[in-house]
Scaffold this active site. Structure first.
Site, PDB file in Angstrom:
ATOM      1  CB  CYS A 156      -0.942  -0.015   1.196  1.00  0.00           C
ATOM      2  SG  CYS A 156      -2.129   1.347   1.178  1.00  0.00           S
ATOM      3  CD  GLU A 203      -2.702  -1.687  -2.664  1.00  0.00           C
ATOM      4  OE1 GLU A 203      -3.110  -0.763  -3.405  1.00  0.00           O
ATOM      5  OE2 GLU A 203      -2.854  -1.670  -1.428  1.00  0.00           O
TER       6      GLU A 203
END
Length: 215
Positions: free
Chosen positions: A130, A200
């Site tokens: 992230c 993601e």
């Protein structure tokens, strides 16, 4: 090869798929539907609340005071970012109170289970994508910007030097944490890093499709 380079070498294909995703190309050329971006913002707010908790676990497990302070500050920053996100985009996107979507729920469940149940290195490996993927994406998209002012604002947030400085500090801690691991422990950290990198992609894909629960 530094541990960070080993980790990144595992996800080059995943990162290329992220960059090629129509959500990100749509941000860059301004064609991304507003409803897809709204879905992303709502889910990002949900995500940041859980991500802050994972960062707090990293802070609690950190073996040095510096790392504890860094991750604790980042946990507080994630909560502040979630609140700012709502405040700054509410007027443009409308109410941001939709429920947690499937990809968000799956990502957070894996992230928190790994942070709580694994080692410090496992937790760092899980939270790292992230930080790092957003910095890489922001840097790439900053080169072209976006004709849409709202999307250009988002790109500037992650492509700037301030955010890159935050990521550089986490990468330095990643190298320190991974540098003394045994081969099996490093392999486990790599698996966590690869898995959350895949999440993601799924997160952006879910936003693009405006994903909801099928039943």
């Amino acid at each position: 090869m530094a541990p960070r380079d080993v980790l990144w070498s595992d996800i080059t294909g995943i990162y290329e798929a992220i960059l090629a995703h129509p959500f990100l190309s749509g941000l860059a050329d301004g064609t991304l539907p507003r409803e897809s971006f709204r879905h992303y913002v709502v889910q990002d707010a949900h995500y940041l609340r859980g991500y802050a908790k994972a960062l707090a676990v990293c802070a609690a497990k950190a073996p040095t005071e510096d790392a504890t302070v860094m991750f604790a500050q980042h946990a507080a920053g994630a909560i502040a970012a979630e609140r700012d996100l709502h405040a700054s985009l509410l007027d443009e996107l409308g109410t941001l109170d939709d429920p947690v979507a499937p990809a968000t729920q799956a990502y957070l469940s894996y992230l928190l289970a790994t942070a709580h149940g694994g080692s410090y290195a496992d937790a760092v490996g899980a939270v790292l994508p992230c930080y790092w993927i957003y910095a890489r994406v922001g840097e790439t998209l900053l080169e072209t910007g976006s004709p849409d002012p709202l999307y250009a604002r988002w790109i500037a947030m992650y492509g700037g030097d301030d955010y890159q400085g935050v990521v550089d500090a986490v990468l330095a801690e990643t190298d320190r944490a991974a540098g003394t691991l045994s081969e099996p422990d490093l392999a486990r950290m790599r698996r966590h890093f690869t898995t959350t990198s895949r999440y993601e992609w799924m997160f952006w894909d879910g936003a693009y499709r405006q994903e909801t629960w099928p039943v």
